[in-house]
Design a protein around this motif. Structure first.
Motif, mmCIF file in Angstrom:
data_model
loop_
_atom_site.group_PDB
_atom_site.id
_atom_site.type_symbol
_atom_site.label_atom_id
_atom_site.label_comp_id
_atom_site.label_asym_id
_atom_site.label_seq_id
_atom_site.Cartn_x
_atom_site.Cartn_y
_atom_site.Cartn_z
ATOM 1 N N MET A 1 -6.678 -4.676 11.253
ATOM 2 C CA MET A 1 -5.452 -5.127 10.601
ATOM 3 C C MET A 1 -4.607 -3.905 10.255
ATOM 4 O O MET A 1 -5.134 -2.887 9.832
ATOM 5 C CB MET A 1 -5.783 -5.918 9.344
ATOM 6 C CG MET A 1 -5.034 -7.211 9.349
ATOM 7 S SD MET A 1 -5.500 -8.481 8.162
ATOM 8 C CE MET A 1 -5.158 -7.795 6.614
ATOM 9 N N THR A 2 -3.301 -4.053 10.380
ATOM 10 C CA THR A 2 -2.417 -2.922 10.119
ATOM 11 C C THR A 2 -2.124 -2.780 8.622
ATOM 12 O O THR A 2 -2.322 -3.714 7.842
ATOM 13 C CB THR A 2 -1.083 -3.098 10.862
ATOM 14 O OG1 THR A 2 -0.380 -4.199 10.289
ATOM 15 C CG2 THR A 2 -1.297 -3.331 12.349
ATOM 16 N N VAL A 3 -1.611 -1.621 8.257
ATOM 17 C CA VAL A 3 -1.214 -1.372 6.864
ATOM 18 C C VAL A 3 -0.154 -2.390 6.443
ATOM 19 O O VAL A 3 -0.192 -2.918 5.321
ATOM 20 C CB VAL A 3 -0.694 0.076 6.710
ATOM 21 C CG1 VAL A 3 -0.039 0.282 5.364
ATOM 22 C CG2 VAL A 3 -1.821 1.065 6.928
ATOM 23 N N ALA A 4 0.782 -2.675 7.335
ATOM 24 C CA ALA A 4 1.859 -3.619 7.007
ATOM 25 C C ALA A 4 1.310 -5.008 6.700
ATOM 26 O O ALA A 4 1.795 -5.687 5.782
ATOM 27 C CB ALA A 4 2.866 -3.685 8.157
ATOM 28 N N LEU A 5 0.307 -5.437 7.439
ATOM 29 C CA LEU A 5 -0.283 -6.748 7.159
ATOM 30 C C LEU A 5 -1.024 -6.739 5.823
ATOM 31 O O LEU A 5 -1.000 -7.740 5.094
ATOM 32 C CB LEU A 5 -1.207 -7.166 8.303
ATOM 33 C CG LEU A 5 -0.492 -7.473 9.627
ATOM 34 C CD1 LEU A 5 -1.499 -7.703 10.744
ATOM 35 C CD2 LEU A 5 0.454 -8.660 9.489
ATOM 36 N N TRP A 6 -1.669 -5.640 5.484
ATOM 37 C CA TRP A 6 -2.304 -5.523 4.168
ATOM 38 C C TRP A 6 -1.242 -5.563 3.066
ATOM 39 O O TRP A 6 -1.488 -6.075 1.969
ATOM 40 C CB TRP A 6 -3.139 -4.243 4.068
ATOM 41 C CG TRP A 6 -4.484 -4.372 4.732
ATOM 42 C CD1 TRP A 6 -4.874 -3.797 5.892
ATOM 43 C CD2 TRP A 6 -5.593 -5.151 4.288
ATOM 44 N NE1 TRP A 6 -6.174 -4.160 6.199
ATOM 45 C CE2 TRP A 6 -6.629 -4.995 5.216
ATOM 46 C CE3 TRP A 6 -5.824 -5.971 3.180
ATOM 47 C CZ2 TRP A 6 -7.873 -5.611 5.093
ATOM 48 C CZ3 TRP A 6 -7.060 -6.593 3.048
ATOM 49 C CH2 TRP A 6 -8.065 -6.416 3.989
ATOM 50 N N CYS A 7 -0.076 -5.016 3.351
ATOM 51 C CA CYS A 7 1.010 -5.036 2.364
ATOM 52 C C CYS A 7 1.466 -6.455 2.052
ATOM 53 O O CYS A 7 1.924 -6.733 0.934
ATOM 54 C CB CYS A 7 2.182 -4.175 2.842
ATOM 55 S SG CYS A 7 1.869 -2.405 2.705
ATOM 56 N N ILE A 8 1.348 -7.359 3.021
ATOM 57 C CA ILE A 8 1.664 -8.771 2.742
ATOM 58 C C ILE A 8 0.727 -9.291 1.658
ATOM 59 O O ILE A 8 1.156 -9.981 0.731
ATOM 60 C CB ILE A 8 1.568 -9.632 4.020
ATOM 61 C CG1 ILE A 8 2.658 -9.238 5.017
ATOM 62 C CG2 ILE A 8 1.677 -11.123 3.671
ATOM 63 C CD1 ILE A 8 2.537 -9.924 6.371
ATOM 64 N N LEU A 9 -0.542 -8.953 1.755
ATOM 65 C CA LEU A 9 -1.508 -9.364 0.723
ATOM 66 C C LEU A 9 -1.156 -8.754 -0.630
ATOM 67 O O LEU A 9 -1.191 -9.435 -1.656
ATOM 68 C CB LEU A 9 -2.930 -8.978 1.134
ATOM 69 C CG LEU A 9 -4.021 -9.291 0.111
ATOM 70 C CD1 LEU A 9 -4.111 -10.796 -0.142
ATOM 71 C CD2 LEU A 9 -5.351 -8.733 0.567
ATOM 72 N N ILE A 10 -0.800 -7.484 -0.632
ATOM 73 C CA ILE A 10 -0.415 -6.829 -1.885
ATOM 74 C C ILE A 10 0.806 -7.519 -2.484
ATOM 75 O O ILE A 10 0.850 -7.779 -3.694
ATOM 76 C CB ILE A 10 -0.154 -5.326 -1.656
ATOM 77 C CG1 ILE A 10 -1.463 -4.624 -1.271
ATOM 78 C CG2 ILE A 10 0.466 -4.680 -2.888
ATOM 79 C CD1 ILE A 10 -1.280 -3.228 -0.725
ATOM 80 N N ILE B 1 6.679 -2.360 -0.691
ATOM 81 C CA ILE B 1 5.758 -2.535 -1.820
ATOM 82 C C ILE B 1 6.133 -1.578 -2.952
ATOM 83 O O ILE B 1 6.132 -1.958 -4.131
ATOM 84 C CB ILE B 1 4.288 -2.341 -1.389
ATOM 85 C CG1 ILE B 1 3.864 -3.445 -0.414
ATOM 86 C CG2 ILE B 1 3.358 -2.286 -2.599
ATOM 87 C CD1 ILE B 1 3.950 -4.864 -0.974
ATOM 88 N N THR B 2 6.478 -0.362 -2.595
ATOM 89 C CA THR B 2 6.915 0.613 -3.602
ATOM 90 C C THR B 2 8.165 0.110 -4.317
ATOM 91 O O THR B 2 8.266 0.200 -5.547
ATOM 92 C CB THR B 2 7.182 1.983 -2.949
ATOM 93 O OG1 THR B 2 5.993 2.411 -2.285
ATOM 94 C CG2 THR B 2 7.605 3.015 -3.979
ATOM 95 N N SER B 3 9.097 -0.437 -3.552
ATOM 96 C CA SER B 3 10.319 -0.966 -4.169
ATOM 97 C C SER B 3 10.011 -2.139 -5.091
ATOM 98 O O SER B 3 10.629 -2.286 -6.146
ATOM 99 C CB SER B 3 11.349 -1.373 -3.108
ATOM 100 O OG SER B 3 11.036 -2.602 -2.503
ATOM 101 N N ARG B 4 9.045 -2.955 -4.728
ATOM 102 C CA ARG B 4 8.672 -4.097 -5.578
ATOM 103 C C ARG B 4 8.024 -3.620 -6.872
ATOM 104 O O ARG B 4 8.272 -4.174 -7.942
ATOM 105 C CB ARG B 4 7.738 -5.060 -4.844
ATOM 106 C CG ARG B 4 8.361 -5.804 -3.709
ATOM 107 C CD ARG B 4 9.668 -6.484 -4.067
ATOM 108 N NE ARG B 4 9.498 -7.448 -5.143
ATOM 109 C CZ ARG B 4 10.495 -8.062 -5.769
ATOM 110 N NH1 ARG B 4 11.742 -7.806 -5.464
ATOM 111 N NH2 ARG B 4 10.250 -8.915 -6.726
ATOM 112 N N LEU B 5 7.175 -2.597 -6.775
ATOM 113 C CA LEU B 5 6.568 -2.048 -7.994
ATOM 114 C C LEU B 5 7.639 -1.457 -8.904
ATOM 115 O O LEU B 5 7.625 -1.681 -10.123
ATOM 116 C CB LEU B 5 5.516 -1.000 -7.640
ATOM 117 C CG LEU B 5 4.237 -1.538 -7.011
ATOM 118 C CD1 LEU B 5 3.395 -0.395 -6.453
ATOM 119 C CD2 LEU B 5 3.443 -2.360 -8.013
#
Length: 127
Positions: A1-10, A90-94
Motif C-alpha cells: 500500500m502506498t503512503v497516499a493510501l495510508w493517508c486516507i486512513l489517517i 494531512i499536514t494541512s488538516r492537522l
C-alpha cells in the motif's frame, strides 16, 4: 500500500480525534450518550470549535479519498508526487485543526484553502 493510501486512513481518523477533544473539553458524561448530537450542539468555546473541526473534516475527506484514488488509477503522476501531496494534505488538516482549536479564524481559512488546493492538485498532476 502506498503512503497516499495510508493517508486516507489517517484522514479518516482525524475527525474522531476532534470529537474526543470536544467531548473531553465539554465534560461528556455517559448519560450524555443518549443524545450525543444534542450534547455536541450545546457546546461552546473550545469544545464547540473541536466539534466544528470534526464536521469539516468529515466534509473534506470524501474529496481527498477520491482525489488519491483517481491519481492512482490515472497512472500519469509519479507515485512520489502523489505521496508528497497526500502527506502535505494531512499536514494541512492537522494545522487546520490546530487553528480551529486556537480560534485563529483567518489563518484557519487560509490553511483550509491550501488543503482544498492540494485536493485539486491530485487531479492536475494526473492529467
Amino acid at each position: 500500500m502506498t503512503v497516499a493510501l495510508w493517508c486516507i486512513l489517517i484522514a479518516f481518523v482525524l475527525p474522531y480525534l476532534c470529537i474526543v477533544i470536544a467531548k473531553v473539553g465539554g465534560r461528556f458524561r455517559l448519560q450524555d450518550n443518549h443524545d450525543p448530537r444534542d450534547f455536541l450542539e450545546s457546546l461552546d468555546g473550545f469544545p464547540r470549535r473541536a466539534y466544528a473541526a470534526q464536521l469539516n473534516s468529515f466534509e473534506i475527506n470524501p474529496a481527498f479519498a477520491a482525489a488519491v484514488i483517481v491519481a492512482h488509477l490515472a497512472g500519469n503522476a509519479e507515485l512520489v508526487t502523489i505521496n508528497v501531496l497526500a502527506v502535505l494534505f494531512i499536514t494541512s488538516r492537522l494545522l487546520y485543526i490546530i487553528c480551529y482549536l486556537a480560534d485563529w479564524a483567518i489563518l484557519r481559512s487560509l490553511v483550509w484553502l491550501v488543503g482544498v488546493g492540494l485536493v485539486a492538485s491530485f487531479f492536475f498532476v494526473s492529467i
